[in-house]
Design a protein around this motif. Structure first.
Motif, short mmCIF file in Angstrom:
data_model
loop_
_atom_site.label_atom_id
_atom_site.label_comp_id
_atom_site.label_asym_id
_atom_site.label_seq_id
_atom_site.Cartn_x
_atom_site.Cartn_y
_atom_site.Cartn_z
N THR A 188 67.78 41.81 108.61
CA THR A 188 66.91 40.41 109.05
C THR A 188 65.41 41.17 108.79
O THR A 188 64.56 40.88 108.04
CB THR A 188 66.55 39.31 110.04
N GLY A 189 65.46 42.67 109.94
CA GLY A 189 64.15 43.57 109.94
C GLY A 189 64.24 44.00 108.28
O GLY A 189 63.31 44.52 108.51
N ARG A 190 65.00 44.54 108.57
CA ARG A 190 65.06 45.59 106.41
C ARG A 190 64.64 44.04 105.34
O ARG A 190 63.40 44.97 104.23
CB ARG A 190 66.33 46.01 106.78
N TYR A 191 65.44 43.27 105.49
CA TYR A 191 64.76 42.45 104.54
C TYR A 191 63.54 41.78 104.79
O TYR A 191 62.86 41.63 103.29
CB TYR A 191 65.85 41.10 104.41
N ARG A 192 62.92 41.99 105.94
CA ARG A 192 61.66 41.10 105.84
C ARG A 192 60.65 42.69 105.91
O ARG A 192 59.72 42.21 104.68
CB ARG A 192 61.45 40.81 107.41
N GLU A 193 60.85 43.55 105.51
CA GLU A 193 59.86 44.81 104.95
C GLU A 193 59.82 45.02 103.78
O GLU A 193 58.61 45.22 102.82
CB GLU A 193 60.43 46.60 105.84
N ARG A 194 60.70 44.43 103.40
CA ARG A 194 61.26 44.51 102.32
C ARG A 194 60.55 43.38 101.09
O ARG A 194 58.98 43.72 99.92
CB ARG A 194 61.75 43.95 101.06
N ALA A 195 60.24 42.64 101.88
CA ALA A 195 59.22 41.63 101.45
C ALA A 195 58.06 41.23 101.72
O ALA A 195 57.37 40.46 101.27
CB ALA A 195 60.00 39.99 101.97
N ALA A 196 57.96 41.64 102.96
CA ALA A 196 56.11 42.35 103.21
C ALA A 196 55.57 43.17 102.28
O ALA A 196 54.18 42.41 101.88
CB ALA A 196 55.47 43.02 104.25
N ALA A 197 56.37 43.90 101.08
CA ALA A 197 56.13 45.19 99.99
C ALA A 197 55.64 44.34 99.36
O ALA A 197 55.21 43.99 98.49
CB ALA A 197 56.93 45.75 99.91
N LEU A 198 56.46 43.19 98.75
CA LEU A 198 56.71 43.01 98.00
C LEU A 198 55.85 41.48 97.51
O LEU A 198 55.25 41.10 96.33
CB LEU A 198 58.01 42.57 96.77
N PHE A 199 55.62 40.64 98.58
CA PHE A 199 54.98 39.15 98.29
C PHE A 199 54.57 39.42 99.69
O PHE A 199 53.56 37.93 99.53
CB PHE A 199 56.31 38.48 98.70
N GLY A 200 54.08 40.02 100.60
CA GLY A 200 53.07 39.60 101.51
C GLY A 200 54.10 38.59 102.57
O GLY A 200 55.16 38.06 102.35
N LEU A 201 53.35 38.66 104.45
CA LEU A 201 54.30 37.55 104.54
C LEU A 201 52.60 37.03 105.22
O LEU A 201 51.51 37.99 105.78
CB LEU A 201 54.70 38.61 105.76
N PRO A 202 52.66 35.57 105.96
CA PRO A 202 51.50 35.20 106.42
C PRO A 202 51.84 35.50 107.88
O PRO A 202 52.75 35.91 108.16
CB PRO A 202 51.96 33.63 105.83
#
Length: 368
Positions: free
Chosen positions: A99-113
């Motif tokens: 989950t941490g790995r997927y979170r980093e990937r999503a942060a780079a592509l889409f940003g995180l609130p």
């Protein structure tokens, strides 16, 4: 009236199809006669389609090529899967790491609130493999069902679906942008069997392509084999060969994803006997009897009997839409980001595909 009060065309369209779905469900609960196919179409703003069985047959032929040997194909697939089950005692740690790995990937592509977070735990006694309970406040609880063994390959699909960039990230961005940013309180309520579900499940299924890019999949599988303590991890060459086979199997198995929808139509629209539908699932899903029975449990469930279509139909629709938006990761991510942040309807997506629209949204906020 909705169009006049919504103040935004995209918002009005979204509210209209949601209300049509609710009206249809209210009528059904009140005892009004309803055709199953018409009801599904009203719920999801998209008519379900029967998938030709030659699609399944082509997938079966590819699986036969990938897993030759003695015994039936479902037995060979089950034997393959059994080699890659994750020890339940090791599962929580692996879930957190992935989950941490997927979170980093999503942060780079889409940003995180800012302030979003996910909590993951395992459960039993449910008809689904994984579930996201969005608690609000940018927080989710994700439950992973361990009634049946969790396989390494499942973690590369189910976990991005429920977390990043799937359900959790969508809910968090829409709360941050649409609810808090624009006061559109309808996005603080998550409805089941409504058009938003078809796009939400479709984007969650597509999330795997962003969380696990094709050129990283083999290496990730090998690493999970090691973290799961699988014996094959001791031989790097064998582990890589197995991972390459698994990648090919995963793609071939996409060809039978429409089987569940066909089975639901057989049962609920055509009136085919339950035992015959179970046999159909076993024949074309190419799974063991216990997994076929688990799938039928979902198809028969009073709440999920309609919902069964949203995964395959939603992913199929959105894959066509994203593919039409341009080549390259940046173009695909830009379009996927719209799904995370905008109020879009299935009929609007279908219209954009038909019109060849590739640019940004013509109306509505982007949630940032």
């Amino acid at each position: 009236r909705v169009a006049g009060e919504a103040g935004d065309p995209a918002r009005a369209s979204w509210l209209t199809v949601q209300l049509r779905a609710l009206e249809g469900q209210a009528g059904r609960l009140a005892g009004e006669p309803v055709d199953y196919v018409d009801f599904v179409a009203r719920c999801f703003d998209l008519a379900p389609e029967r998938i030709p069985e030659d699609v399944f047959a082509a997938a079966e032929a590819e699986l036969e090529r990938l897993l030759p040997g003695d015994g039936s194909l479902p037995e060979r697939i089950a034997a393959w899967d059994a080699r890659f089950g994750v020890d339940p005692n090791l599962l929580p740690e692996i879930l957190e790491w992935l989950t941490g790995r997927y979170r980093e990937r999503a942060a780079a592509l889409f940003g995180l609130p800012p302030g979003e977070a996910v909590r993951i735990s395992t459960v039993t006694g449910q008809p689904w493999s994984g579930y996201n309970w969005y608690d609000g406040g940018l927080r989710s609880r994700v439950h992973v069902n361990v009634d049946l063994p969790v396989r390494v390959a499942d973690l590369l699909s189910m976990l991005p679906h429920e977390t990043y960039p799937g359900h959790h990230l969508e809910h968090a961005w829409k709360e941050a942008g649409l609810v808090e940013g624009h006061g559109w309180l309808e996005h603080s309520v998550l409805l089941i069997n409504a058009p938003e579900c078809l796009l939400s499940e479709g984007l969650a299924d597509l999330g795997r392509t962003f969380a696990v890019p094709d050129d990283t999949e083999v290496e990730l599988l090998v690493e999970v084999y090691d973290r799961a303590g699988l014996s094959i991890a001791a031989d790097p060459s064998a582990a890589r060969e197995a991972a390459e086979t698994q990648r090919a199997l995963t793609r071939a198995l996409r060809g039978v994803r429409g089987v569940a929808g066909n089975a639901a139509l057989l049962l609920h629209a055509d009136g085919v006997r339950r035992d015959e539908v179970l046999a159909y699932l076993r024949r074309w899903l190419l799974v063991t009897p216990d997994r076929a029975a688990k799938r039928l449990e979902f198809i028969e469930h009073p709440l999920w009997r309609t919902y069964v279509f949203v995964y395959f139909e939603g992913e199929r629709l959105l894959r066509r839409w994203i593919d039409a938006g341009g080549e390259g990761e940046a173009a695909r991510a830009e379009r996927f980001g719209r799904l995370l942040k905008e109020p879009i309807t299935p009929s609007a997506v279908s219209a954009e595909i038909a019109e060849g629209v590739t640019g940004p949204a013509r109306s509505g906020p982007d949630g940032r």
